[in-house]
Design a protein around this motif. Structure first.
Motif, mmCIF file in Angstrom:
data_model
loop_
_atom_site.group_PDB
_atom_site.id
_atom_site.type_symbol
_atom_site.label_atom_id
_atom_site.label_comp_id
_atom_site.label_asym_id
_atom_site.label_seq_id
_atom_site.Cartn_x
_atom_site.Cartn_y
_atom_site.Cartn_z
ATOM 1 N N ASN A 1 27.195 29.059 -26.620
ATOM 2 C CA ASN A 1 27.402 27.766 -25.980
ATOM 3 C C ASN A 1 27.807 26.676 -26.970
ATOM 4 O OD1 ASN A 1 27.640 26.315 -23.591
ATOM 5 N ND2 ASN A 1 25.577 25.470 -23.771
ATOM 6 N N ARG A 2 28.530 27.040 -27.997
ATOM 7 C CA ARG A 2 29.100 26.068 -28.951
ATOM 8 C C ARG A 2 30.587 25.922 -28.618
ATOM 9 N NH1 ARG A 2 24.414 28.159 -30.611
ATOM 10 N NH2 ARG A 2 23.223 26.860 -32.009
ATOM 11 N N THR A 3 30.880 25.395 -27.430
ATOM 12 C CA THR A 3 32.265 25.341 -26.966
ATOM 13 C C THR A 3 33.117 24.372 -27.774
ATOM 14 O OG1 THR A 3 31.625 23.762 -25.246
ATOM 15 C CG2 THR A 3 31.707 26.092 -24.622
ATOM 16 N N THR A 4 32.532 23.294 -28.240
ATOM 17 C CA THR A 4 33.291 22.350 -29.067
ATOM 18 C C THR A 4 33.715 23.022 -30.366
ATOM 19 O OG1 THR A 4 32.143 20.464 -28.113
ATOM 20 C CG2 THR A 4 33.225 20.120 -30.238
ATOM 21 N N ALA A 5 32.783 23.660 -31.024
ATOM 22 C CA ALA A 5 33.094 24.349 -32.280
ATOM 23 C C ALA A 5 34.104 25.470 -32.045
ATOM 24 C CB ALA A 5 31.825 24.898 -32.921
ATOM 25 N N ALA A 6 33.931 26.218 -30.964
ATOM 26 C CA ALA A 6 34.859 27.308 -30.654
ATOM 27 C C ALA A 6 36.266 26.776 -30.429
ATOM 28 C CB ALA A 6 34.381 28.082 -29.426
ATOM 29 N N ASN A 7 36.381 25.675 -29.721
ATOM 30 C CA ASN A 7 37.694 25.075 -29.488
ATOM 31 C C ASN A 7 38.325 24.603 -30.798
ATOM 32 O OD1 ASN A 7 39.825 24.067 -27.702
ATOM 33 N ND2 ASN A 7 39.113 22.055 -28.397
ATOM 34 N N GLU A 8 37.533 24.013 -31.661
ATOM 35 C CA GLU A 8 38.064 23.541 -32.947
ATOM 36 C C GLU A 8 38.555 24.710 -33.807
ATOM 37 O OE1 GLU A 8 38.714 20.430 -33.997
ATOM 38 O OE2 GLU A 8 38.037 19.693 -32.053
ATOM 39 N N ILE A 9 37.846 25.829 -33.775
ATOM 40 C CA ILE A 9 38.302 27.008 -34.518
ATOM 41 C C ILE A 9 39.610 27.524 -33.930
ATOM 42 C CG2 ILE A 9 37.797 29.437 -35.045
ATOM 43 C CD1 ILE A 9 36.287 27.420 -36.835
ATOM 44 N N HIS B 1 40.461 20.747 -38.289
ATOM 45 C CA HIS B 1 39.806 21.415 -37.172
ATOM 46 C C HIS B 1 38.683 22.346 -37.628
ATOM 47 C CE1 HIS B 1 42.170 19.847 -33.901
ATOM 48 N NE2 HIS B 1 43.292 20.151 -34.527
ATOM 49 N N ALA B 2 38.890 23.056 -38.719
ATOM 50 C CA ALA B 2 37.853 23.967 -39.210
ATOM 51 C C ALA B 2 36.601 23.199 -39.615
ATOM 52 C CB ALA B 2 38.381 24.785 -40.385
ATOM 53 N N VAL B 3 36.780 22.082 -40.279
ATOM 54 C CA VAL B 3 35.629 21.294 -40.708
ATOM 55 C C VAL B 3 35.000 20.581 -39.517
ATOM 56 C CG1 VAL B 3 34.876 19.401 -42.201
ATOM 57 C CG2 VAL B 3 36.398 21.161 -43.090
ATOM 58 N N ALA B 4 35.793 20.219 -38.521
ATOM 59 C CA ALA B 4 35.227 19.638 -37.297
ATOM 60 C C ALA B 4 34.324 20.659 -36.596
ATOM 61 C CB ALA B 4 36.340 19.173 -36.366
ATOM 62 N N ALA B 5 34.742 21.924 -36.579
ATOM 63 C CA ALA B 5 33.906 22.979 -35.992
ATOM 64 C C ALA B 5 32.607 23.115 -36.764
ATOM 65 C CB ALA B 5 34.657 24.308 -35.991
ATOM 66 N N LEU B 6 32.712 23.098 -38.066
ATOM 67 C CA LEU B 6 31.536 23.219 -38.924
ATOM 68 C C LEU B 6 30.608 22.022 -38.727
ATOM 69 C CD1 LEU B 6 30.160 24.861 -41.052
ATOM 70 C CD2 LEU B 6 31.749 23.950 -42.730
ATOM 71 N N GLU B 7 31.175 20.843 -38.646
ATOM 72 C CA GLU B 7 30.373 19.643 -38.451
ATOM 73 C C GLU B 7 29.681 19.659 -37.079
ATOM 74 O OE1 GLU B 7 31.248 15.401 -40.062
ATOM 75 O OE2 GLU B 7 32.334 15.634 -38.169
ATOM 76 N N ALA B 8 30.398 20.061 -36.036
ATOM 77 C CA ALA B 8 29.798 20.131 -34.698
ATOM 78 C C ALA B 8 28.646 21.130 -34.677
ATOM 79 C CB ALA B 8 30.860 20.524 -33.664
ATOM 80 N N VAL C 1 30.605 30.083 -41.929
ATOM 81 C CA VAL C 1 29.399 29.251 -41.999
ATOM 82 C C VAL C 1 28.921 28.886 -40.593
ATOM 83 C CG1 VAL C 1 28.420 27.073 -42.831
ATOM 84 C CG2 VAL C 1 29.911 28.412 -44.319
ATOM 85 N N CYS C 2 29.839 28.635 -39.659
ATOM 86 C CA CYS C 2 29.422 28.384 -38.269
ATOM 87 C C CYS C 2 28.618 29.568 -37.737
ATOM 88 C CB CYS C 2 30.636 28.153 -37.371
ATOM 89 S SG CYS C 2 31.401 26.538 -37.525
#
Length: 117
Positions: free
Chosen positions: A6-14, A35-42, A107-108
């Motif tokens: 349920n990490r849809t934001t991170a999945a979308n960023e990846i 986008h990769a770092v946005a996924a990691l940050e989320a 890392v995610c």
């Protein structure tokens, strides 16, 4: 794994990061890094429960093994310089963007596997 947890934001960023790397004839390297770092940050915000901090502020609270915490902090700095705050004539190479995306994905997955819902 991001979608299943349920990490849809991170999945979308990846997905966006991978799409940026796949653009032809020229990959969007800075977009991929962003986008990769946005996924990691989320993901980091979610697992720490601190939605208002940036990745640089969250690294310490992620309880990463040393010196991997420092490596993640350095990745954040690299992304800042080569993904967000660009200087004329200083663009990341394809392999550098691919490395950041790969590390971001890894890392995610590491973070969510340590703290499943």
């Amino acid at each position: 794994m991001l979608e299943q947890s349920n990490r849809t934001t991170a999945a979308n960023e990846i997905r966006e990061a991978l799409g940026d790397l796949s653009r032809r004839p020229t990959p969007d390297r800075t977009g991929a890094i962003q986008h990769a770092v946005a996924a990691l940050e989320a993901t980091a915000r979610h697992v720490t429960g601190q939605p208002n901090k940036n990745l640089g502020q969250l690294v310490e609270g992620l309880d990463l093994p040393k010196p991997l915490d420092q490596a993640l902090d350095k990745l954040w700095g690299f992304a800042s310089q080569y993904g967000r705050h660009l200087r004329e004539g200083e663009m990341p190479d394809d392999d550098q963007a691919e490395l950041v995306v790969s590390i971001g994905c890894a890392v995610c997955i590491f973070l969510i596997s340590r703290k499943p819902e």
